[in-house]
Each structure stands twice: as structure tokens, then as C-alpha cells.
Design a protein around this motif. Structure first.
Motif, short mmCIF file in Angstrom:
data_model
loop_
_atom_site.label_atom_id
_atom_site.label_comp_id
_atom_site.label_asym_id
_atom_site.label_seq_id
_atom_site.Cartn_x
_atom_site.Cartn_y
_atom_site.Cartn_z
N ARG A 1 -29.78 -35.00 16.44
CA ARG A 1 -29.29 -35.30 14.65
C ARG A 1 -29.51 -33.78 13.44
O ARG A 1 -29.03 -33.56 12.85
N GLU A 2 -30.61 -33.43 13.92
CA GLU A 2 -31.04 -32.15 12.92
C GLU A 2 -30.40 -31.19 13.86
O GLU A 2 -29.44 -30.59 12.24
N LYS B 1 -27.05 -32.56 11.89
CA LYS B 1 -26.68 -31.73 10.74
C LYS B 1 -26.36 -30.51 9.76
O LYS B 1 -25.87 -30.04 9.28
N ARG B 2 -27.18 -29.30 10.42
CA ARG B 2 -27.85 -27.82 9.53
C ARG B 2 -26.11 -27.28 10.57
O ARG B 2 -25.22 -27.09 9.98
N ALA C 1 -23.27 -29.07 8.09
CA ALA C 1 -23.94 -28.17 6.14
C ALA C 1 -22.60 -26.66 6.66
O ALA C 1 -22.55 -26.16 5.65
N THR D 1 -18.89 -38.03 12.17
CA THR D 1 -19.77 -38.85 11.37
C THR D 1 -21.27 -38.80 11.95
O THR D 1 -21.23 -40.03 13.52
N LEU D 2 -22.45 -38.95 11.01
CA LEU D 2 -23.35 -38.68 12.09
C LEU D 2 -24.02 -40.32 11.35
O LEU D 2 -24.86 -40.85 12.16
#
Length: 235
Positions: free
Chosen positions: A154-155, A158-159, A162, A233-234
Motif C-alpha cells: 500500500r505505501e 500510494k507513492r 501520487a 482507490t486504496l
């Protein structure tokens, strides 16, 4: 005159300090693909008006401000047009061309050349954009596959998202400013219509239409990427 001085000083500051107002500056879009923020095509449509050509316009306009020119405003407008073309706005552009060329035919010839040059810039930017869009689409698909397989980091995701969001933001701004250039050319053409022959207007309008077709095509690709991104969508 005051607005020209202010614009020139603003641009000079941006050019010398690496302001985030300029492509590749220290502001937002830090996660964006460097292909969109660096290189010759990164500045073409990244900003509208004076900001579309900060370095060249600021240098020329500031030169007028400190010169012995009897008409510093006219000098500044000429410098801006030389660096920015129609990005200066339809009225500035047309007034300058009328001061340079007495006949409508000459002005429309030069305008046609300017449109072709901007169309070439759209094509170059589109080539870069398509490379980034293709990579972003692959990244999104990979994220969707991992989500389905429940193996998503997940991290890291997200990057990645972004970065894609930053790319989309840049591309949307580029397209908006391309559309603005097309609109300005149409406005100039309309102002010249009464004094031009139908044949002259047809040639100019065909070139504007060609430029617009390129812009519309890029907009479609950016919209497709945005739609694909919006589906992820996370939670």
C-alpha cells in the motif's frame, strides 16, 4: 506599462531563483515524471501568457525598461511577442503584427508560420506525453492486478499513484494552455477576417484546425488516463 514592468520583474525573479512558477521549479509536482518537467518541450505550454516563455520574455522586456527607447511600452510588447507569440494574448499579438506588417496578407503569412511552429510544439509535447501515459497505464494495471491478488504494497502504491496524479495535473495544464493558444489564434483570425480574402482566411483556419486536432487528440489520451486512474482507490 506598469503591468509590463511587474510581469518582467516577476519573470526575472522566477528565472533566476528557480521558482515553482516555472517548469522544474522547487514547488509542486515533485513526484512528476521528469520527462514532463525537464527537456525542451517541458516549457512550451506549461504556463500561459508571459509565463509561457519566462526567460526570453523577461530578458527582452527588462532590456526595454532600462534602454533609451522612446517608447518602452512598444519595445516591451515587441520583446514579449518575439518570445511568446500568441501566448501574449490576441490583442497584443495582433497589434504587434500590425506594427510590423502593413498588409493583411503579410500578417496572415506570418501568423500561419507561427501556428505551424506551435503545432510542431504540440506534436513534440504529445510524443513525450504518450510515453509517460503508456508507462502510467501499465503501472495502474499492475496495481489493479496486485489488488486483485491481494499482494499490494500500500505505501508503495500510494507513492506510485501520487506520481501519476502529478503527471495528470501537468498534462491537464498543458492541454488547457494549448487550447488557449488555439482560441487566441481563432480570435486573431476573426479580427483580420474583414480585410482578408476568403482564400487567405481558409489557409489560416485550416492550420488552426490542424493544431486544434492535435490538441483534441492529446486531451482524449489524458482524459483516458485520468479515467483509468480514477478507478483505483486504496480506501
Amino acid at each position: 506599462m506598469t503591468s509590463l514592468v511587474a510581469a518582467a520583474l516577476t519573470l526575472a525573479g522566477c528565472a533566476s531563483t528557480g521558482s515553482s512558477m516555472l517548469p522544474g521549479g522547487s514547488g509542486g509536482n515533485n513526484n512528476a515524471d521528469t520527462r514532463l518537467t525537464q527537456g525542451n518541450d517541458a516549457e512550451f505550454f506549461s504556463k500561459s501568457g508571459f509565463q509561457a516563455c519566462a526567460g526570453g520574455a523577461a530578458t527582452g522586456v527588462l532590456g526595454c525598461m532600462v534602454s533609451g527607447s522612446s517608447n518602452k511600452t512598444a519595445c516591451a510588447v515587441a520583446a514579449g511577442i518575439a518570445a511568446c507569440g500568441v501566448a501574449m494574448g490576441a490583442n497584443y499579438y495582433l497589434d504587434q503584427r500590425r506594427s510590423e506588417y502593413a498588409s493583411t496578407e503579410e500578417r496572415l503569412t506570418v501568423m500561419s508560420e507561427d501556428i505551424q511552429a506551435d503545432t510542431a510544439k504540440v506534436i513534440e509535447r504529445t510524443q513525450t506525453a504518450r510515453q509517460v501515459i503508456a508507462d502510467d497505464r501499465e503501472s495502474i494495471q499492475a496495481l489493479q492486478d496486485k489488488m486483485q491478488a491481494q499482494s499490494l504494497d500500500r505505501e508503495k502504491a500510494k507513492r506510485q499513484l501520487a506520481g501519476i496524479d502529478s503527471n495528470i495535473e501537468i498534462l491537464k495544464k498543458d492541454v488547457a494552455n494549448m487550447q488557449k493558444s488555439v482560441h487566441e489564434y481563432r480570435e486573431v483570425a476573426d479580427k483580420e477576417r474583414q480585410q482578408a480574402s476568403p482564400q487567405e482566411m481558409q489557409q489560416v483556419e485550416e492550420k488552426i484546425d490542424t493544431m486544434n486536432e492535435r490538441v483534441v487528440a492529446l486531451q482524449g489520451e489524458v482524459d483516458d488516463l485520468y479515467e483509468m486512474r480514477s478507478a483505483v482507490t486504496l480506501g
